[in-house]
Design a protein around this motif. Structure first.
Motif, short mmCIF file in Angstrom:
data_model
loop_
_atom_site.label_atom_id
_atom_site.label_comp_id
_atom_site.label_asym_id
_atom_site.label_seq_id
_atom_site.Cartn_x
_atom_site.Cartn_y
_atom_site.Cartn_z
N PRO A 1 8.29 15.45 -1.20
CA PRO A 1 8.94 16.39 -0.09
C PRO A 1 10.51 16.19 -0.38
CG PRO A 1 8.34 14.06 0.81
CD PRO A 1 7.84 14.15 -0.64
N VAL A 2 10.85 16.47 -1.53
CA VAL A 2 12.53 16.46 -1.99
C VAL A 2 12.57 17.71 -2.71
CG1 VAL A 2 14.00 15.19 -3.25
CG2 VAL A 2 12.09 13.78 -2.38
N GLY A 3 14.07 18.23 -2.46
CA GLY A 3 14.55 19.36 -3.15
C GLY A 3 13.75 20.54 -3.41
N GLN A 4 13.72 21.11 -4.61
CA GLN A 4 12.94 22.10 -4.87
C GLN A 4 11.81 22.04 -5.61
OE1 GLN A 4 15.01 25.97 -5.41
NE2 GLN A 4 16.89 24.61 -5.55
N LEU A 5 11.10 20.71 -5.46
CA LEU A 5 9.71 20.59 -5.79
C LEU A 5 8.79 21.37 -4.80
CD1 LEU A 5 9.85 16.60 -6.46
CD2 LEU A 5 9.95 18.67 -8.09
N ASP A 6 7.44 21.65 -5.19
CA ASP A 6 6.55 22.07 -4.52
C ASP A 6 6.48 21.61 -3.07
OD1 ASP A 6 5.97 23.76 -6.86
OD2 ASP A 6 4.20 22.57 -7.24
N GLY A 7 6.46 20.33 -3.08
CA GLY A 7 6.29 19.58 -1.66
C GLY A 7 7.84 19.88 -0.85
N GLY A 8 8.89 20.01 -1.54
CA GLY A 8 9.99 20.51 -1.05
C GLY A 8 9.90 21.96 -0.33
N HIS A 9 9.47 22.63 -1.13
CA HIS A 9 9.10 24.08 -0.66
C HIS A 9 8.40 24.18 0.53
CE1 HIS A 9 11.22 25.43 -4.22
NE2 HIS A 9 10.28 25.18 -4.91
N VAL A 10 7.34 23.35 0.36
CA VAL A 10 6.21 23.39 1.46
C VAL A 10 7.05 22.73 2.94
CG1 VAL A 10 4.24 22.30 2.61
CG2 VAL A 10 4.22 23.15 0.11
N ILE A 11 7.59 21.65 2.68
CA ILE A 11 8.49 21.11 3.86
C ILE A 11 9.53 21.69 4.46
CG2 ILE A 11 9.94 19.17 4.53
CD1 ILE A 11 6.94 18.54 4.39
N TYR A 12 10.17 22.67 3.56
CA TYR A 12 11.47 23.37 3.96
C TYR A 12 10.80 24.62 4.95
CZ TYR A 12 15.07 27.15 3.84
OH TYR A 12 15.68 28.16 4.24
N ALA A 13 9.60 25.19 4.28
CA ALA A 13 8.95 26.45 4.78
C ALA A 13 8.54 26.01 6.17
CB ALA A 13 7.93 27.02 4.03
N MET A 14 7.87 24.77 6.35
CA MET A 14 7.43 24.38 7.66
C MET A 14 8.19 23.91 8.66
SD MET A 14 4.02 22.08 6.09
CE MET A 14 3.26 21.53 7.73
N PHE A 15 9.32 23.04 8.40
CA PHE A 15 10.07 22.45 9.30
C PHE A 15 11.47 22.79 9.12
CE2 PHE A 15 6.91 19.38 8.08
CZ PHE A 15 6.10 19.63 9.26
N HIS B 1 17.97 22.03 0.55
CA HIS B 1 17.08 23.29 0.19
C HIS B 1 17.95 24.48 0.49
CE1 HIS B 1 13.97 26.31 -0.56
NE2 HIS B 1 13.26 25.33 -1.07
N PRO B 2 18.07 25.56 -0.68
CA PRO B 2 18.82 26.71 -0.36
C PRO B 2 17.94 27.64 0.56
CG PRO B 2 17.65 26.68 -2.60
CD PRO B 2 17.55 25.49 -1.87
N GLN B 3 18.72 28.33 1.40
CA GLN B 3 18.33 29.13 2.35
C GLN B 3 17.36 30.36 1.70
OE1 GLN B 3 18.76 29.17 5.51
NE2 GLN B 3 17.78 31.02 6.06
N ALA B 4 16.09 30.52 2.25
CA ALA B 4 15.13 31.39 1.82
C ALA B 4 14.68 32.02 2.80
CB ALA B 4 14.23 30.60 1.30
N GLY B 5 15.21 33.20 3.16
CA GLY B 5 14.69 34.13 4.34
C GLY B 5 15.33 33.59 5.79
N SER B 6 14.66 34.06 6.72
CA SER B 6 14.81 34.04 8.15
C SER B 6 14.23 32.47 8.48
CB SER B 6 14.32 35.10 8.94
OG SER B 6 12.89 34.94 8.97
N ASP B 7 14.74 32.19 9.72
CA ASP B 7 14.20 30.88 10.11
C ASP B 7 12.81 31.05 10.99
OD1 ASP B 7 15.84 29.12 8.96
OD2 ASP B 7 17.45 29.52 10.57
N ARG B 8 12.22 32.26 10.79
CA ARG B 8 11.17 32.45 11.77
C ARG B 8 9.94 31.59 11.16
NH1 ARG B 8 8.43 38.43 11.16
NH2 ARG B 8 8.09 37.59 9.19
N PRO B 9 9.23 30.83 12.19
CA PRO B 9 8.01 29.91 12.11
C PRO B 9 6.97 30.34 11.20
CG PRO B 9 8.92 29.78 14.26
CD PRO B 9 9.45 30.93 13.71
#
Length: 341
Positions: free
Chosen positions: A224-238, A305-313
């Motif tokens: 769950p770090v940076g832009q690894l797959d886990g990082g993307h998942v954690i960013y999108a979730m939280f 993580h760079p911003q990706a879209g809105s913060d909508r859950p």
């Protein structure tokens, strides 16, 4: 894993199918060669027929490993197709087995995203698709390997000296031992396979070895770090704040996990006469490679993580898929993946 870096193309070109095919064939050759070596039947050079016969013993490993890599990368690719985001087909990375390198025949595979991902949902779907698809293959390989173990005495074909010893001995000095993850332990308990080899002989069993590698790669991608797959998942979730906190905590965790053995290795390099307390216990609870990974992740991927879209859950369905990925990470993470005993 996909490469999410982005450069605005000057013009769009068609897919380079010959290059993708060439890299796949090259990786098939190098992983087959490596598989023969790991299985214990390195390709003979006395004759072409002998070389081909021994090379065939590496096919179960190479086909299994390439199945995992292919399904993982196409999971990412089909997610980009779903969201109409331009991406390349997988680039396979061959790595010939070298005498000074314990090579599995490949550095993996990667797809390249050719345009920015502006939706948090798309980021999640692309990040989660590869690990979920690849894990299914890794799980299948482990189950198949446990259920189709060769006779226990087949190890004597690789180590004839074991027969004279009356069976597989305790690990000889300077032997590579693979670590167990929770999934491996659970399957071992549930299936209770007969004739399961010790972890320092596991690489002679191609399906188990490929399944173990698939779990290891899945866990690395899900860090769950940076832009690894886990990082993307954690960013999108939280969100960005949650992602950064979790990234920092996890980097601290693997630093602590790797520090004891890393410090011991440095002390031994400085003065081989230094006595390390309980060295066998140390190598079973700590892997120095985590210090290197922590440095690479912090230095090159960072904790933001760079911003990706809105913060909508995310939707409830996607949140469930995210928690499934977190569970898969827990099952496949190996605290001490490699040890020389």
């Amino acid at each position: 894993m996909p490469d999410f870096s982005y450069e605005e193309p000057k013009f769009k070109t068609g897919r380079n199918y010959p290059l993708h095919l060439l890299l796949f064939v090259a990786t098939l050759c190098t992983t087959t060669w490596a598989g023969a070596i790991w299985t214990g039947v390195p390709p003979a050079t006395e004759s072409l027929a002998g070389f081909a016969a021994s090379l065939r013993t590496g096919l179960p490993f190479s086909l299994s490993l390439l199945a995992f890599l292919t399904v993982h990368e196409f999971g990412h690719f089909f997610a980009t197709v779903k969201h109409r985001i331009q991406a390349t087909l997988p680039y396979y990375i061959p790595l010939p087995p070298l005498p000074f390198l314990m090579s599995i025949g490949t550095f993996g595979a990667v797809i390249r995203i050719k345009e920015p991902i502006r939706s948090r949902r798309a980021l999640f779907d692309i990040g989660v698709a590869g690990p979920l698809a690849g894990f299914a293959v890794a799980l299948g390989l482990l189950v198949y390997g446990f259920l189709h173990l060769p006779p226990a005495d087949s190890i004597y074909a690789i180590h004839p000296e074991y027969r004279a010893m009356g069976g597989i001995p305790p690990a000889p000095p300077e032997t590579l031992r693979l670590g167990k993850n929770l999934l491996f332990i659970l399957l071992e308990k549930i299936i209770a396979p007969k004739g399961l080899p010790p972890m320092y002989e596991l690489y002679h069993y191609p399906f188990l070895f490929a399944g173990w590698l698939g779990c290891f790669v899945t866990a690395l991608n899900l860090l769950p770090v940076g832009q690894l797959d886990g990082g993307h998942v954690i960013y999108a979730m939280f969100g960005g704040v949650g992602h950064r906190k979790i990234s920092k905590l996890f980097l601290a965790f693997i630093t602590i996990l790797g520090a004891p053995s890393f410090i011991a290795a440095i002390l031994q390099l400085i003065d081989p006469a230094i006595v390390i307390p309980a060295p066998e216990l140390l190598i079973r609870v700590s892997w120095p490679g985590w210090i290197i990974w922590a440095f690479i992740l912090r230095r090159f991927l960072g904790t933001k993580h760079p911003q990706a879209g809105s913060d909508r859950p995310l939707s409830k369905r996607r949140m469930i898929a995210g928690w499934v990925c977190i569970a898969i990470f827990v099952l496949t993470f190996t605290p001490v993946p490699f040890a020389i005993i």
